[in-house]
Design an enzyme around this catalytic site. Structure first.
Site, PDB file in Angstrom:
ATOM      1  N   SER A  96      -8.415  48.066  43.364  1.00  0.00           N
ATOM      2  CA  SER A  96      -7.281  48.115  44.291  1.00  0.00           C
ATOM      3  C   SER A  96      -7.398  46.926  45.238  1.00  0.00           C
ATOM      4  CB  SER A  96      -7.370  49.419  45.100  1.00  0.00           C
ATOM      5  OG  SER A  96      -6.491  49.406  46.194  1.00  0.00           O
ATOM      6  N   TYR A 106     -11.852  56.157  49.644  1.00  0.00           N
ATOM      7  CA  TYR A 106     -11.112  55.349  48.665  1.00  0.00           C
ATOM      8  C   TYR A 106     -11.576  53.893  48.713  1.00  0.00           C
ATOM      9  CZ  TYR A 106      -6.999  53.703  46.037  1.00  0.00           C
ATOM     10  OH  TYR A 106      -6.160  53.140  45.101  1.00  0.00           O
TER      11      TYR A 106
HETATM   12  P1  NAD Z   1      -1.179  58.597  39.682  1.00  0.00           P
HETATM   13  O1  NAD Z   1      -1.432  59.734  40.617  1.00  0.00           O
HETATM   14  O2  NAD Z   1       0.155  58.473  39.048  1.00  0.00           O
HETATM   15  O3  NAD Z   1      -2.239  58.561  38.525  1.00  0.00           O
HETATM   16  C1  NAD Z   1      -3.551  59.025  38.669  1.00  0.00           C
HETATM   17  C2  NAD Z   1      -3.977  59.520  37.312  1.00  0.00           C
HETATM   18  O4  NAD Z   1      -5.313  60.015  37.421  1.00  0.00           O
HETATM   19  C3  NAD Z   1      -3.094  60.670  36.821  1.00  0.00           C
HETATM   20  O5  NAD Z   1      -2.891  60.539  35.427  1.00  0.00           O
HETATM   21  C4  NAD Z   1      -3.949  61.887  37.119  1.00  0.00           C
HETATM   22  O6  NAD Z   1      -3.664  62.969  36.258  1.00  0.00           O
HETATM   23  C5  NAD Z   1      -5.335  61.317  36.861  1.00  0.00           C
HETATM   24  N1  NAD Z   1      -6.410  62.091  37.452  1.00  0.00           N
HETATM   25  C6  NAD Z   1      -6.533  62.509  38.731  1.00  0.00           C
HETATM   26  N2  NAD Z   1      -7.641  63.264  38.845  1.00  0.00           N
HETATM   27  C7  NAD Z   1      -8.227  63.303  37.628  1.00  0.00           C
HETATM   28  C8  NAD Z   1      -9.367  63.934  37.100  1.00  0.00           C
HETATM   29  N3  NAD Z   1     -10.160  64.695  37.857  1.00  0.00           N
HETATM   30  N4  NAD Z   1      -9.645  63.780  35.783  1.00  0.00           N
HETATM   31  C9  NAD Z   1      -8.827  63.035  34.989  1.00  0.00           C
HETATM   32  N5  NAD Z   1      -7.727  62.430  35.419  1.00  0.00           N
HETATM   33  C10 NAD Z   1      -7.437  62.570  36.737  1.00  0.00           C
HETATM   34  O7  NAD Z   1      -1.533  57.288  40.511  1.00  0.00           O
HETATM   35  P2  NAD Z   1      -1.578  55.747  40.081  1.00  0.00           P
HETATM   36  O8  NAD Z   1      -0.986  55.004  41.192  1.00  0.00           O
HETATM   37  O9  NAD Z   1      -1.066  55.554  38.707  1.00  0.00           O
HETATM   38  O10 NAD Z   1      -3.156  55.462  40.135  1.00  0.00           O
HETATM   39  C11 NAD Z   1      -3.885  55.003  39.034  1.00  0.00           C
HETATM   40  C12 NAD Z   1      -5.039  54.168  39.533  1.00  0.00           C
HETATM   41  O11 NAD Z   1      -4.527  52.994  40.181  1.00  0.00           O
HETATM   42  C13 NAD Z   1      -5.918  54.868  40.547  1.00  0.00           C
HETATM   43  O12 NAD Z   1      -7.275  54.548  40.323  1.00  0.00           O
HETATM   44  C14 NAD Z   1      -5.451  54.283  41.865  1.00  0.00           C
HETATM   45  O13 NAD Z   1      -6.447  54.322  42.850  1.00  0.00           O
HETATM   46  C15 NAD Z   1      -5.147  52.863  41.439  1.00  0.00           C
HETATM   47  N6  NAD Z   1      -4.262  52.136  42.363  1.00  0.00           N
HETATM   48  C16 NAD Z   1      -2.997  52.577  42.611  1.00  0.00           C
HETATM   49  C17 NAD Z   1      -2.205  51.875  43.495  1.00  0.00           C
HETATM   50  C18 NAD Z   1      -0.797  52.297  43.818  1.00  0.00           C
HETATM   51  O14 NAD Z   1      -0.214  51.746  44.748  1.00  0.00           O
HETATM   52  N7  NAD Z   1      -0.196  53.216  43.091  1.00  0.00           N
HETATM   53  C19 NAD Z   1      -2.701  50.735  44.128  1.00  0.00           C
HETATM   54  C20 NAD Z   1      -3.992  50.318  43.843  1.00  0.00           C
HETATM   55  C21 NAD Z   1      -4.755  51.029  42.953  1.00  0.00           C
END
Ligand code: NAD
Length: 261
Positions: free
Chosen positions: A143, A156
């Protein structure tokens, strides 16, 4: 030499891929010809339907495997059950926002387990498979918070910085092999994890949804635009290309300029 991206015959395992960025990456890797294994901790008809839809759309093999990334043994079992893992995308992640004195210990533990330790466990099982296959790509989703901090996101930020360290170590341990390890550092992407933060932030700052998006979320993103899951999928696919074979142990920011500030 022309570089092409054809991932036919490769299998990609993407953790946390029944929504958001993980699903976006799975779709782009499938578009490039990879077979994909989707994952989350649920086991619904929709989860399996997503895999069927990707298989149908892209003419690849796609499966959904339930595994809880907060549990080390299930992380390891996911990769073992996949049977093959040429491309490992460590993407599962959760968020919790609170000041350090009030930060619930169970939330700290869950974030460190899901956002950091799960990648150690999956990588431990995937690397021997990649070595056997003679090729591999480890792509860790960190991130902008893996490179910078914000208040109230201690767990985080700690986990995402930790992922960058794990990425560098993985790269050094595989440096002389045809395996690379890199971290993608997205800025804000409008996925469910971000949607869930909007109502609380509206309350906290007494703002409208539009104000939260413009004045809080995208305040630090100079482009003033969310990154998209397709852009992240494209970045992951590029890291799988021959052009990226010497890119290892580094971070790639997809953050509209956030970390340039
Ligand atoms: P999201 O909530 O749509 O996706 C998260 C995914 O992780 C989902 O598929 C969820 O089911 C899964 N998950 C959660 N807990 C779990 C567990 N215990 N076991 C298995 N799967 C689990 O969010 P996203 O934005 O798609 O996030 C995906 C990644 O990207 C994360 O690591 C997040 O930190 C990172 N990220 C997101 C952003 C943003 O702005 N959306 C920015 C930087 C980094």
């Amino acid at each position: 030499m022309a570089f092409t991206i054809d991932l036919t015959g490769k299998t990609a395992v993407i953790t946390g891929s029944n929504s958001g960025i993980g699903l976006g990456i799975a779709r782009e890797l499938a578009l490039a010809g990879a077979d994909v294994v989707l994952n989350s901790f649920t086991d619904t008809e929709e989860d399996h339907a997503l895999a069927a839809e990707i298989a149908e759309t892209h003419g690849v093999k796609a499966r959904y495997i339930k595994a809880d990334m907060s549990k080390g043994d299930q992380c390891r079992q996911l990769i073992a059950d996949a049977g093959r893992c040429d491309i490992l995308v460590n993407n599962a992640g959760i968020q919790h926002v609170a000041a350090i004195p009030e930060f619930p210990v169970e939330k700290w533990d869950a974030i460190i387990a899901i956002n950091l330790s799960s990648s150690f466990h999956t990588t431990a099982i995937a690397l021997p498979m990649m070595r056997k296959a003679g090729w591999g790509r480890v792509i860790n989703i960190s991130s902008a918070h893996g490179l910078t901090a914000s208040p109230f996101k201690s767990a985080y930020v700690a986990a995402k910085h930790g992922i960058v360290g794990l990425t560098k170590t993985t790269a050094l341990e595989t440096a002389e092999e045809p395996i690379t390890a890199n971290a993608i550092c997205p800025g804000y992407v409008l996925t469910p994890i971000v949607e869930k933060q909007i109502p609380d932030t509206m309350k906290e700052y007494n703002m409208t949804r539009e104000e939260v998006i413009a004045d809080v979320m995208l305040k630090r993103q100079p482009s003033k635009e969310f990154a998209t899951v397709e852009q992240l999928g494209g970045t992951a696919t590029f890291l799988c290309s021959d052009a990226a074979a010497q890119i290892t142990g580094t971070t790639i920011s997809v953050d509209g300029g956030w970390t340039a500030l």
